[in-house]
Design a protein around this motif. Structure first.
Motif, PDB file in Angstrom:
ATOM      1  N   THR A   4       1.929   7.440  15.657  1.00  0.00           N
ATOM      2  CA  THR A   4       0.838   7.806  14.762  1.00  0.00           C
ATOM      3  C   THR A   4       1.156   7.262  13.380  1.00  0.00           C
ATOM      4  OG1 THR A   4       0.496   9.846  15.992  1.00  0.00           O
ATOM      5  CG2 THR A   4      -0.500   9.715  13.833  1.00  0.00           C
ATOM      6  N   TYR A   5       0.224   6.534  12.802  1.00  0.00           N
ATOM      7  CA  TYR A   5       0.395   5.979  11.459  1.00  0.00           C
ATOM      8  C   TYR A   5      -0.336   6.871  10.466  1.00  0.00           C
ATOM      9  CZ  TYR A   5       2.244   1.847  13.689  1.00  0.00           C
ATOM     10  OH  TYR A   5       3.027   0.993  14.427  1.00  0.00           O
ATOM     11  N   HIS A   6       0.376   7.295   9.424  1.00  0.00           N
ATOM     12  CA  HIS A   6      -0.182   8.186   8.407  1.00  0.00           C
ATOM     13  C   HIS A   6      -0.348   7.416   7.103  1.00  0.00           C
ATOM     14  CE1 HIS A   6       0.346  11.934  10.689  1.00  0.00           C
ATOM     15  NE2 HIS A   6       1.384  11.306  11.200  1.00  0.00           N
ATOM     16  N   VAL A   7      -1.530   7.560   6.483  1.00  0.00           N
ATOM     17  CA  VAL A   7      -1.809   6.960   5.185  1.00  0.00           C
ATOM     18  C   VAL A   7      -1.934   8.104   4.192  1.00  0.00           C
ATOM     19  CG1 VAL A   7      -3.419   5.561   3.846  1.00  0.00           C
ATOM     20  CG2 VAL A   7      -2.986   5.000   6.243  1.00  0.00           C
ATOM     21  N   ARG A   8      -1.075   8.084   3.160  1.00  0.00           N
ATOM     22  CA  ARG A   8      -1.054   9.148   2.152  1.00  0.00           C
ATOM     23  C   ARG A   8      -0.985   8.554   0.754  1.00  0.00           C
ATOM     24  NH1 ARG A   8       2.917  11.584   5.783  1.00  0.00           N
ATOM     25  NH2 ARG A   8       1.994  13.468   6.612  1.00  0.00           N
ATOM     26  N   LYS A   9      -1.476   9.303  -0.206  1.00  0.00           N
ATOM     27  CA  LYS A   9      -1.324   8.905  -1.605  1.00  0.00           C
ATOM     28  C   LYS A   9       0.080   9.329  -2.033  1.00  0.00           C
ATOM     29  CE  LYS A   9      -3.790   8.684  -5.876  1.00  0.00           C
ATOM     30  NZ  LYS A   9      -5.030   8.995  -6.560  1.00  0.00           N
ATOM     31  N   VAL A  10       0.899   8.365  -2.456  1.00  0.00           N
ATOM     32  CA  VAL A  10       2.285   8.667  -2.806  1.00  0.00           C
ATOM     33  C   VAL A  10       2.518   8.704  -4.313  1.00  0.00           C
ATOM     34  CG1 VAL A  10       3.254   7.836  -0.646  1.00  0.00           C
ATOM     35  CG2 VAL A  10       2.919   6.241  -2.504  1.00  0.00           C
ATOM     36  N   ALA A  11       1.708   8.012  -5.072  1.00  0.00           N
ATOM     37  CA  ALA A  11       1.797   8.010  -6.528  1.00  0.00           C
ATOM     38  C   ALA A  11       0.417   7.659  -7.066  1.00  0.00           C
ATOM     39  CB  ALA A  11       2.833   6.992  -7.010  1.00  0.00           C
ATOM     40  N   LYS A  12       0.281   7.724  -8.368  1.00  0.00           N
ATOM     41  CA  LYS A  12      -1.012   7.397  -8.962  1.00  0.00           C
ATOM     42  C   LYS A  12      -1.316   5.926  -8.701  1.00  0.00           C
ATOM     43  CE  LYS A  12      -3.682   7.661 -13.153  1.00  0.00           C
ATOM     44  NZ  LYS A  12      -3.710   8.016 -14.561  1.00  0.00           N
ATOM     45  N   GLY A  13      -2.375   5.668  -7.950  1.00  0.00           N
ATOM     46  CA  GLY A  13      -2.770   4.308  -7.641  1.00  0.00           C
ATOM     47  C   GLY A  13      -1.981   3.645  -6.531  1.00  0.00           C
ATOM     48  N   ARG A  14      -1.178   4.389  -5.759  1.00  0.00           N
ATOM     49  CA  ARG A  14      -0.383   3.813  -4.673  1.00  0.00           C
ATOM     50  C   ARG A  14      -0.606   4.622  -3.400  1.00  0.00           C
ATOM     51  NH1 ARG A  14       1.124  -1.125  -5.421  1.00  0.00           N
ATOM     52  NH2 ARG A  14       2.799  -0.878  -3.943  1.00  0.00           N
ATOM     53  N   TRP A  15      -0.801   3.918  -2.292  1.00  0.00           N
ATOM     54  CA  TRP A  15      -1.002   4.535  -0.989  1.00  0.00           C
ATOM     55  C   TRP A  15       0.104   4.076  -0.057  1.00  0.00           C
ATOM     56  CZ3 TRP A  15      -4.828   8.043   0.069  1.00  0.00           C
ATOM     57  CH2 TRP A  15      -5.766   8.228  -0.955  1.00  0.00           C
ATOM     58  N   GLY A  16       0.743   5.015   0.625  1.00  0.00           N
ATOM     59  CA  GLY A  16       1.859   4.685   1.499  1.00  0.00           C
ATOM     60  C   GLY A  16       1.511   4.866   2.961  1.00  0.00           C
ATOM     61  N   ILE A  17       2.170   4.060   3.801  1.00  0.00           N
ATOM     62  CA  ILE A  17       1.996   4.153   5.250  1.00  0.00           C
ATOM     63  C   ILE A  17       3.336   4.543   5.855  1.00  0.00           C
ATOM     64  CG2 ILE A  17       1.439   2.918   7.370  1.00  0.00           C
ATOM     65  CD1 ILE A  17      -0.199   0.990   5.737  1.00  0.00           C
ATOM     66  N   ARG A  34      -6.498   2.114  -1.267  1.00  0.00           N
ATOM     67  CA  ARG A  34      -6.602   2.924  -0.050  1.00  0.00           C
ATOM     68  C   ARG A  34      -7.124   2.103   1.117  1.00  0.00           C
ATOM     69  NH1 ARG A  34     -10.884   6.414   1.961  1.00  0.00           N
ATOM     70  NH2 ARG A  34      -9.976   8.118   3.151  1.00  0.00           N
ATOM     71  N   SER A  35      -8.122   1.276   0.859  1.00  0.00           N
ATOM     72  CA  SER A  35      -8.716   0.479   1.930  1.00  0.00           C
ATOM     73  C   SER A  35      -7.721  -0.525   2.499  1.00  0.00           C
ATOM     74  CB  SER A  35      -9.963  -0.238   1.426  1.00  0.00           C
ATOM     75  OG  SER A  35      -9.643  -1.108   0.359  1.00  0.00           O
ATOM     76  N   ALA A  36      -6.869  -1.082   1.660  1.00  0.00           N
ATOM     77  CA  ALA A  36      -5.845  -2.017   2.140  1.00  0.00           C
ATOM     78  C   ALA A  36      -4.839  -1.303   3.029  1.00  0.00           C
ATOM     79  CB  ALA A  36      -5.137  -2.672   0.963  1.00  0.00           C
ATOM     80  N   ALA A  37      -4.434  -0.104   2.645  1.00  0.00           N
ATOM     81  CA  ALA A  37      -3.484   0.658   3.448  1.00  0.00           C
ATOM     82  C   ALA A  37      -4.086   1.039   4.799  1.00  0.00           C
ATOM     83  CB  ALA A  37      -3.040   1.904   2.695  1.00  0.00           C
ATOM     84  N   ILE A  38      -5.350   1.422   4.818  1.00  0.00           N
ATOM     85  CA  ILE A  38      -6.011   1.786   6.069  1.00  0.00           C
ATOM     86  C   ILE A  38      -6.138   0.571   6.978  1.00  0.00           C
ATOM     87  CG2 ILE A  38      -8.192   2.568   7.066  1.00  0.00           C
ATOM     88  CD1 ILE A  38      -8.475   4.405   4.605  1.00  0.00           C
TER      89      ILE A  38
END
Length: 56
Positions: A4-17, A34-38
């Motif tokens: 399972t791949y999780h996409v979360r906001k990790v910092a202001k303006g950064r999304w982590g997988i 966010r769209s790039a991470a998804i």
């Protein structure tokens, strides 16, 4: 077991997988949008795994 791949906001303006295998969590990377991470998570997941997007 499938990954399972999780996409979360990790910092202001950064999304982590992260990839969550049974009993193991692997950080994949961070992305500025966010769209790039998804998109990356969906490409990594393919048709067998799932993607969970956590809203924040």
């Amino acid at each position: 077991m499938a990954t399972t791949y999780h996409v979360r906001k990790v910092a202001k303006g950064r999304w982590g997988i992260t990839a969550a295998h049974p009993g193991w969590v692997t950080p994949i990377g961070t992305y500025p949008k966010r769209s790039a991470a998804i998109t990356v998570a969906k490409l990594l997941a393919g048709w067998r795994c799932s993607v969970v997007v956590h809203s924040s």
